[in-house]
Each structure stands twice: as C-alpha cells, then as structure tokens.
Design a protein around this motif. Structure first.
Motif, PDB file in Angstrom:
ATOM      1  N   LEU A   1      67.599  -6.906  29.153  1.00  0.00           N
ATOM      2  CA  LEU A   1      66.224  -6.395  29.202  1.00  0.00           C
ATOM      3  C   LEU A   1      65.764  -6.309  30.659  1.00  0.00           C
ATOM      4  O   LEU A   1      66.089  -7.184  31.471  1.00  0.00           O
ATOM      5  CB  LEU A   1      65.318  -7.338  28.404  1.00  0.00           C
ATOM      6  CG  LEU A   1      63.837  -6.976  28.251  1.00  0.00           C
ATOM      7  CD1 LEU A   1      63.353  -7.337  26.857  1.00  0.00           C
ATOM      8  CD2 LEU A   1      62.986  -7.727  29.272  1.00  0.00           C
ATOM      9  N   LYS A   2      65.048  -5.225  30.987  1.00  0.00           N
ATOM     10  CA  LYS A   2      64.443  -5.098  32.319  1.00  0.00           C
ATOM     11  C   LYS A   2      62.937  -5.064  32.159  1.00  0.00           C
ATOM     12  O   LYS A   2      62.398  -4.262  31.390  1.00  0.00           O
ATOM     13  CB  LYS A   2      64.950  -3.833  33.016  1.00  0.00           C
ATOM     14  CG  LYS A   2      66.418  -3.950  33.438  1.00  0.00           C
ATOM     15  CD  LYS A   2      66.902  -2.746  34.227  1.00  0.00           C
ATOM     16  CE  LYS A   2      68.366  -2.925  34.639  1.00  0.00           C
ATOM     17  NZ  LYS A   2      68.891  -1.728  35.320  1.00  0.00           N
ATOM     18  N   LEU A   3      62.271  -5.976  32.881  1.00  0.00           N
ATOM     19  CA  LEU A   3      60.826  -6.139  32.756  1.00  0.00           C
ATOM     20  C   LEU A   3      60.170  -5.784  34.084  1.00  0.00           C
ATOM     21  O   LEU A   3      60.554  -6.301  35.124  1.00  0.00           O
ATOM     22  CB  LEU A   3      60.535  -7.611  32.393  1.00  0.00           C
ATOM     23  CG  LEU A   3      59.147  -7.954  31.850  1.00  0.00           C
ATOM     24  CD1 LEU A   3      58.962  -7.374  30.462  1.00  0.00           C
ATOM     25  CD2 LEU A   3      58.964  -9.473  31.801  1.00  0.00           C
TER      26      LEU A   3
ATOM     27  N   HIS B   1      53.302  -5.811  39.804  1.00  0.00           N
ATOM     28  CA  HIS B   1      53.529  -5.355  41.184  1.00  0.00           C
ATOM     29  C   HIS B   1      54.660  -4.332  41.258  1.00  0.00           C
ATOM     30  O   HIS B   1      55.204  -4.078  42.342  1.00  0.00           O
ATOM     31  CB  HIS B   1      53.840  -6.551  42.092  1.00  0.00           C
ATOM     32  CG  HIS B   1      52.773  -7.608  42.067  1.00  0.00           C
ATOM     33  ND1 HIS B   1      51.520  -7.410  42.600  1.00  0.00           N
ATOM     34  CD2 HIS B   1      52.764  -8.872  41.543  1.00  0.00           C
ATOM     35  CE1 HIS B   1      50.779  -8.503  42.414  1.00  0.00           C
ATOM     36  NE2 HIS B   1      51.510  -9.402  41.767  1.00  0.00           N
ATOM     37  N   LYS B   2      55.045  -3.818  40.062  1.00  0.00           N
ATOM     38  CA  LYS B   2      56.091  -2.791  39.948  1.00  0.00           C
ATOM     39  C   LYS B   2      57.488  -3.317  40.302  1.00  0.00           C
ATOM     40  O   LYS B   2      58.418  -2.545  40.507  1.00  0.00           O
ATOM     41  CB  LYS B   2      55.789  -1.558  40.841  1.00  0.00           C
ATOM     42  CG  LYS B   2      54.467  -0.870  40.526  1.00  0.00           C
ATOM     43  CD  LYS B   2      54.447  -0.326  39.104  1.00  0.00           C
ATOM     44  CE  LYS B   2      53.113   0.336  38.768  1.00  0.00           C
ATOM     45  NZ  LYS B   2      53.012   0.692  37.344  1.00  0.00           N
ATOM     46  N   LYS B   3      57.620  -4.631  40.367  1.00  0.00           N
ATOM     47  CA  LYS B   3      58.940  -5.213  40.629  1.00  0.00           C
ATOM     48  C   LYS B   3      59.663  -5.382  39.295  1.00  0.00           C
ATOM     49  O   LYS B   3      59.076  -5.861  38.318  1.00  0.00           O
ATOM     50  CB  LYS B   3      58.801  -6.559  41.335  1.00  0.00           C
ATOM     51  CG  LYS B   3      60.133  -7.159  41.747  1.00  0.00           C
ATOM     52  CD  LYS B   3      59.952  -8.504  42.444  1.00  0.00           C
ATOM     53  CE  LYS B   3      61.303  -9.124  42.756  1.00  0.00           C
ATOM     54  NZ  LYS B   3      61.174 -10.461  43.362  1.00  0.00           N
ATOM     55  N   VAL B   4      60.953  -4.984  39.267  1.00  0.00           N
ATOM     56  CA  VAL B   4      61.721  -5.048  38.015  1.00  0.00           C
ATOM     57  C   VAL B   4      62.554  -6.332  37.989  1.00  0.00           C
ATOM     58  O   VAL B   4      63.263  -6.649  38.944  1.00  0.00           O
ATOM     59  CB  VAL B   4      62.632  -3.814  37.877  1.00  0.00           C
ATOM     60  CG1 VAL B   4      63.509  -3.944  36.630  1.00  0.00           C
ATOM     61  CG2 VAL B   4      61.780  -2.538  37.795  1.00  0.00           C
ATOM     62  N   HIS B   5      62.454  -7.059  36.878  1.00  0.00           N
ATOM     63  CA  HIS B   5      63.203  -8.312  36.701  1.00  0.00           C
ATOM     64  C   HIS B   5      64.227  -8.125  35.575  1.00  0.00           C
ATOM     65  O   HIS B   5      63.901  -7.601  34.511  1.00  0.00           O
ATOM     66  CB  HIS B   5      62.260  -9.461  36.323  1.00  0.00           C
ATOM     67  CG  HIS B   5      61.181  -9.695  37.331  1.00  0.00           C
ATOM     68  ND1 HIS B   5      61.280 -10.632  38.338  1.00  0.00           N
ATOM     69  CD2 HIS B   5      59.959  -9.093  37.496  1.00  0.00           C
ATOM     70  CE1 HIS B   5      60.186 -10.608  39.073  1.00  0.00           C
ATOM     71  NE2 HIS B   5      59.364  -9.684  38.582  1.00  0.00           N
TER      72      HIS B   5
ATOM     73  N   ILE C   1      55.796  -5.071  31.536  1.00  0.00           N
ATOM     74  CA  ILE C   1      56.144  -4.063  30.531  1.00  0.00           C
ATOM     75  C   ILE C   1      57.667  -3.948  30.436  1.00  0.00           C
ATOM     76  O   ILE C   1      58.365  -3.951  31.451  1.00  0.00           O
ATOM     77  CB  ILE C   1      55.557  -2.680  30.910  1.00  0.00           C
ATOM     78  CG1 ILE C   1      54.051  -2.786  31.166  1.00  0.00           C
ATOM     79  CG2 ILE C   1      55.866  -1.641  29.842  1.00  0.00           C
ATOM     80  CD1 ILE C   1      53.226  -3.097  29.948  1.00  0.00           C
ATOM     81  N   VAL C   2      58.185  -3.851  29.211  1.00  0.00           N
ATOM     82  CA  VAL C   2      59.628  -3.660  29.012  1.00  0.00           C
ATOM     83  C   VAL C   2      60.004  -2.243  29.455  1.00  0.00           C
ATOM     84  O   VAL C   2      59.547  -1.261  28.861  1.00  0.00           O
ATOM     85  CB  VAL C   2      60.015  -3.887  27.534  1.00  0.00           C
ATOM     86  CG1 VAL C   2      61.503  -3.619  27.320  1.00  0.00           C
ATOM     87  CG2 VAL C   2      59.648  -5.292  27.083  1.00  0.00           C
TER      88      VAL C   2
ATOM     89  N   ASP D   1      56.774  -2.366  25.309  1.00  0.00           N
ATOM     90  CA  ASP D   1      56.066  -3.587  24.879  1.00  0.00           C
ATOM     91  C   ASP D   1      55.637  -4.393  26.102  1.00  0.00           C
ATOM     92  O   ASP D   1      56.338  -4.429  27.110  1.00  0.00           O
ATOM     93  CB  ASP D   1      56.982  -4.464  24.019  1.00  0.00           C
ATOM     94  CG  ASP D   1      57.191  -3.878  22.621  1.00  0.00           C
ATOM     95  OD1 ASP D   1      56.581  -2.833  22.331  1.00  0.00           O
ATOM     96  OD2 ASP D   1      57.985  -4.452  21.848  1.00  0.00           O
ATOM     97  N   ARG D   2      54.478  -5.024  25.974  1.00  0.00           N
ATOM     98  CA  ARG D   2      54.040  -5.931  27.050  1.00  0.00           C
ATOM     99  C   ARG D   2      54.406  -7.359  26.668  1.00  0.00           C
ATOM    100  O   ARG D   2      54.084  -7.824  25.570  1.00  0.00           O
ATOM    101  CB  ARG D   2      52.529  -5.805  27.284  1.00  0.00           C
ATOM    102  CG  ARG D   2      52.058  -6.760  28.394  1.00  0.00           C
ATOM    103  CD  ARG D   2      50.710  -6.425  28.995  1.00  0.00           C
ATOM    104  NE  ARG D   2      50.470  -7.273  30.164  1.00  0.00           N
ATOM    105  CZ  ARG D   2      50.841  -6.992  31.400  1.00  0.00           C
ATOM    106  NH1 ARG D   2      51.484  -5.859  31.650  1.00  0.00           N
ATOM    107  NH2 ARG D   2      50.602  -7.821  32.400  1.00  0.00           N
ATOM    108  N   LEU D   3      55.099  -8.046  27.565  1.00  0.00           N
ATOM    109  CA  LEU D   3      55.537  -9.420  27.304  1.00  0.00           C
ATOM    110  C   LEU D   3      54.920 -10.376  28.319  1.00  0.00           C
ATOM    111  O   LEU D   3      54.724 -10.020  29.477  1.00  0.00           O
ATOM    112  CB  LEU D   3      57.070  -9.519  27.394  1.00  0.00           C
ATOM    113  CG  LEU D   3      57.891  -8.670  26.418  1.00  0.00           C
ATOM    114  CD1 LEU D   3      59.377  -8.892  26.638  1.00  0.00           C
ATOM    115  CD2 LEU D   3      57.534  -8.999  24.965  1.00  0.00           C
ATOM    116  N   SER D   4      54.637 -11.582  27.861  1.00  0.00           N
ATOM    117  CA  SER D   4      54.121 -12.648  28.737  1.00  0.00           C
ATOM    118  C   SER D   4      55.105 -13.802  28.735  1.00  0.00           C
ATOM    119  O   SER D   4      56.018 -13.853  27.907  1.00  0.00           O
ATOM    120  CB  SER D   4      52.761 -13.142  28.245  1.00  0.00           C
ATOM    121  OG  SER D   4      51.841 -12.073  28.217  1.00  0.00           O
TER     122      SER D   4
END
Length: 583
Positions: free
Chosen positions: A174-176, A180-184, A157-158, A127-130
């Motif tokens: 959750l990892k988003l 920039h391909k950085k995971v949060h 993206i989740v 899923d795409r989250l904003s």
C-alpha cells in the motif's frame, strides 16, 4: 579511519570519547562485529553505551556506528509461535544457520523475509486512513488473525493498493500519501521503540476478570483483564509452574512468555513443554497463540533488561489489534539484578541493597504498560502483566518485592511451607490480596451470581479465624477449645484441602469453571452452617466428624465433573440428611 571509536570497555558498558554524533537512547553498532548497543549517558567528554551482546574480544579503537533510531522491535506476522532472545532475534533461525550458540553481531531479521502470507486487503484506492486503521489481514495461526495497522503518526489518502494474495512480509502492499504530499510505503511489518508505550484512544476501567480456572485466584484473589499481579516466592515454591498453568488455562487470546534471566535448563523445559501443551480452547498446540522470549542467565546481562520491554511491546501490538494479551515475566528479580550490575559498572551511587536509585521508577514504568484500552482503531484490547519475583531467601521485605508491591494491584504470595506440603497453588491466603474486587463485583453479580462475592467474604473470614485459632491451638492444644471453635478449624481444613488445593494432573480439577467454584463454596458454607446449628443444639463435633461428611465434601472436587453442576443438589441433600440424623 573511523571518527568514533571505543575508548574503554567495562563488561557490557562501553564509552566513546569527545563526540556529538550520538543522541540519548539511540541504537548503535559497536565494534567490527557490529554488536547491538544503546546510548545510556552523554556528557561533554564521554558517551556511554550499554551493549546487548557479549563484549568478549572487543578492544579499544574499534569503530562505533550511529543508526539515528532507538532500539525497536519489528512487528508483523510470524511473531506468534516463535522463540526470540531478549533483543528479538529468532533463536530457531539462528540455530539453523549458526548452530547452538548465538554468534556475535548476528543480524538475522526478527521476521522471516522469505515467508509468504495469504493477505486480504481491506481498503481501496482513495480511502482516507489514520494511525491504527487496519488495511490488511492474514491468518497468522489458525486462532490468531493478524491485522496490519497504519503506523502511529501517519495518516493520508491511499494512492496505490495491491490486490489480495500471497506476499512476503517486507513487500509494499500500500502507498499512502500524507497531507504534505509525501508518499509512504506500507508493508506487513512496522517498527516500534521498545521503551515507548504504544498510544491508545482511551484507557478503560478494569471491569472484566481474567479467568484462570484456578480457584484460589478466581475466587479469593482475582485479577482483571488489563491488570497487574506479582507472584513472589522463594526457590522451589512453584512460580514458573503457576505461570505455566495460568498461561494454559486463562482466557487471554495471546500469551507472551518472557523468560528473563532464568536458568538455561529451566528455560529449555519451558520451551519443550509449551510445544507439547494442547490449548484447551482450540485443541491445537498452545504455541499457536504464544510468543516466547528466552533470555537465560548465561546470556549477556544487558539483554535481560531489553527482554522485558521487547515482550511488553509485542503484547501492546496485538492489544491494538483487539486481542486480550497476558504477559508472563519470569522473573523480574533477574531483570532488577541486571539493572544493579550495569549500575555498578557505571559507578552510580547505589541505593538499598546495591540496587540503583531508579529501580522503583523502572518497575512502575513496566507495570504501567498494562491496561484495558480502546485502541486507535476502536478495538477493545488489554495487556495483563503477571511478574514473578524471586526474593533471596524468600524474604519479602527486600527491595524488588517491596517496590513491585507498590505498583501492582494483585499480590499472590507463594509460601515455602505450602509448596513443600504439596499444596498447589502454594498461595498464602493470609499474605496475598487483590484490589480488583470492587471493580469486578458488578461482573460477578451479572455473570455468575450475587452470591459469589458474599460467599467469598465468608470463606476469607473463616480462613482468617482458623489462622488465629491454630495459633492458640499450638500453645494449649486443640482439645481445650470449645466445639464451635474446633468446627472453624475443621471447616478451615475442608476449605484448604477441598477448595484451595488443586490437582493440575486431574482432568476435572486442573481447570474449574466459575459456576462449579460457586457451588463448591455453597456446599462448604452449607456444611458449616448446619454443623454450627447442630453443635448449638448440643451435638458433639466428634459425632459430626465421624459421619465422614467433612471428608466427603473435600473429595467433591474430584467426584463431581465440571459439566455436571446438577450433582451438587445431591451433595446438599447429603449434608442436610447426615447432619440432621445426628441430633
């Protein structure tokens, strides 16, 4: 040896010499006890820090540590029904750990890390989250569903998501992955700088009233959801009690009560009473939809300033979930006094009555965080701010009251004489006003009756005329006035005692729905119109008063239950019959 050390200490104001390691409004830890502070001034030679805790025992040479981030509130499940100090430290947890007094440098987390929450995940991998999107929910109390939202400035993206189940607040669920391909990693908790308003998609018109069940407010001086109101009043006029009554009965989803610089015994009473109050909407304790922030007058003065911002930040967080939140600030005068004290310590040029020159801008910044909004996730929510003002000697011309008046659209002026006469709520109808009438007129027409606002206008006109006639009566005596003018004084008494005065301890009078408020106005105006016709036909006012109909209308607030509006038909017939029989 530490690079940055304390150079001087002046109450809550601490300076560090010759450093470039700090940025403006950065949170810092001061001294070996790691007292919480904030950078408020930077020059080539000195960095000035305001400390939010007691600086007793602090000495020059102790270290000052940078954190690289502003003073922020931790936002997550566990805020509702909790009690915090001005810098969001949980008082109950501190009492359990350290006893009745808050230790210096206490670093207990705002949200209990050991608590567990039954979390329902609402998104899937891919899923795409904003920013603002809800990715999980949990029932914080029986009446408040807590919605975990993607922090501001983050989208992507989740990549990974946990299954629904029990989690601690700081567990990653959750990892988003951003663009920039950085995971949060996202947990149940997020942080937000308390002095920065949370972003919204759109601000909307204040077109829905916040209904309190208090007749003088709902009818004469209504406030909109997302509105602002000031409650100025001298000592003993009932500011705190009015805010309690408003908090209990208003149709907000959540209450944030900020006790800012109030006396410790008064705050203790607030805390104990809120625990005992039953929410009339849910029949559960009112604490289940309340956040309390207690910053008493004996707590560090700088934290008083922070308490206001902490409260409104928590309110904005729940607003973004789609709730209507009411913030009670009691009292903004104590907050302004804290600004004045710190300004004096900083040796700034004082303005009127010693308050800093930036007092108006600080007051406006606070009240402008109110509003009815569409949040980033398309929920509609609001923050309504009701600030008590405590002018010394009940002098409404002092700077805090006057500057507050510039930035609020509702002014509920409490009157010492009304309070001492046991007239609750002691709102002076001649000094008070509401600028929301035009915004709310369509709502009243559609949801109550087109008669509501026309009745209101007539009631206000009668009260204004009564005030003028009472001034004349003081000089020459009421007996000299003609009957039609004495009728205005008599009907003014009926409005004051039978409509504006309310009994908080009576089951039907403590909260009055708008339908009954309308029918009460109908009855009072019918009495006035019939009595006026009778006087024009030659009947004496004394004859009309002796029938007892005026006193009967005063008592209708007690005698007609809220759920029996049909009983007003008999009241109308009684008015027609009683006055008809006199001429």
């Amino acid at each position: 040896m530490h690079k940055n050390t304390i150079h001087s200490i002046n109450g809550p104001v601490v300076t560090v010499k010759a450093t470039k390691d700090f940025s403006m409004l950065e949170m810092v830890y001061v001294g070996t006890d790691k007292l919480l502070g904030e950078v408020i001034s930077i020059s080539k030679s000195l960095t000035t820090i305001q400390v939010y805790e007691s600086t007793t025992g602090l000495v020059p040479g102790e270290p000052v540590l940078a954190t690289g981030e502003p003073i922020s509130a931790e936002l997550g499940p566990g805020l509702v029904s909790n009690i915090f100090d001005g810098i969001e430290r949980p008082l109950q947890a501190i009492a359990d750990e350290s006893g009745m007094f808050i230790p210096k440098g206490s670093d207990i987390e705002s949200i209990d890390a050991k608590s567990t929450w039954d979390v329902k995940i609402t998104v899937n991998e891919g899923d795409r989250l904003s920013a603002g999107d809800v990715y999980a929910t949990t029932m914080e109390t029986k009446s408040i569903e807590h919605r975990m939202m993607v922090p501001n400035g983050l989208s992507g993206i989740v990549k990974e998501v946990e299954k629904s189940g029990n989690y601690h607040p700081y567990d990653t669920i959750l990892k988003l992955e951003d663009d920039h391909k950085k995971v949060h990693e996202l947990s149940l908790v997020q942080k937000w700088p308390i002095k920065k308003p949370r972003p919204v998609k759109a601000r909307m018109n204040n077109a829905v009233p916040l209904i309190s069940g208090q007749r003088v407010i709902d009818t004469l001086f209504p406030i909109a959801k997302g509105g602002t109101a000031a409650v100025p009043g001298g000592f003993g006029t009932g500011k705190t009690m009015m805010q309690h009554q408003f908090a209990k009965w208003c149709d907000a989803d959540l209450i944030v009560y900020v006790g800012c610089g109030e006396r410790g015994n008064e705050m203790t009473q607030v805390l104990e009473e809120f625990k005992d109050l039953i929410d009339p909407r849910t029949n559960k304790p009112l604490m289940e939809r309340t956040v309390l922030i207690a910053n008493t007058s004996n707590m560090p003065v700088a934290a008083r300033e922070a308490s206001i911002y902490t409260g409104v930040t928590i309110a904005e967080y729940y607003r973004d979930m789609g709730y209507h939140v009411a913030v009670m600030a009691d009292s903004t005068s104590r907050w302004a006094e804290a600004l004045r004290e710190i300004s004096g310590r900083l040796e700034e040029m004082p303005a009127e009555e010693g308050f800093p020159a930036y007092l108006p801008s600080r007051i406006s910044q606070f009240y402008e965080r109110a509003g009815y909004v569409r949040s980033l996730n398309d929920h509609e929510g609001s923050v309504t701010i009701i600030g008590a003002v405590s002018p010394q000697g009940a002098d409404f011309s002092e700077p805090v009251t006057q500057n507050t008046k510039r930035f609020v659209r509702c002014f509920w002026a409490l009157d010492k004489q009304l309070a001492y006469a046991r007239h609750y709520a002691a709102i002076n109808w001649n000094l008070s006003y509401s600028e929301y009438i035009n915004d709310l007129s369509e709502w009243y027409d559609q949801n109550v009756s087109p008669r509501f606002l026309s009745n209101r206008s007539r009631i206000r006109a009668l009260l204004a005329e009564e005030t003028k006639l009472l001034e004349i009566a003081k000089l020459i005596g009421s007996d000299v006035l003609p009957d039609d003018q004495r009728l205005v004084i008599e009907i003014g008494r009926v409005i004051r005692l039978g409509f504006l005065q309310q009994n908080a301890f009576h089951k039907d009078d403590t909260y009055v729905p708008l339908e009954k408020q309308l029918l009460m106005m109908d009855a009072i105006l019918r009495l006035y119109d019939r009595a006026k016709s009778a006087i024009e036909s030659g009947t004496s006012l004394n004859v009309l008063v002796e029938t007892g109909i005026f006193d009967s209308i005063v008592k209708m607030k007690y005698e007609i239950p809220n759920d029996r509006p049909d009983m007003f038909k008999a009241t109308m017939k009684d008015i027609n019959k009683t006055i008809g029989s006199t001429h």
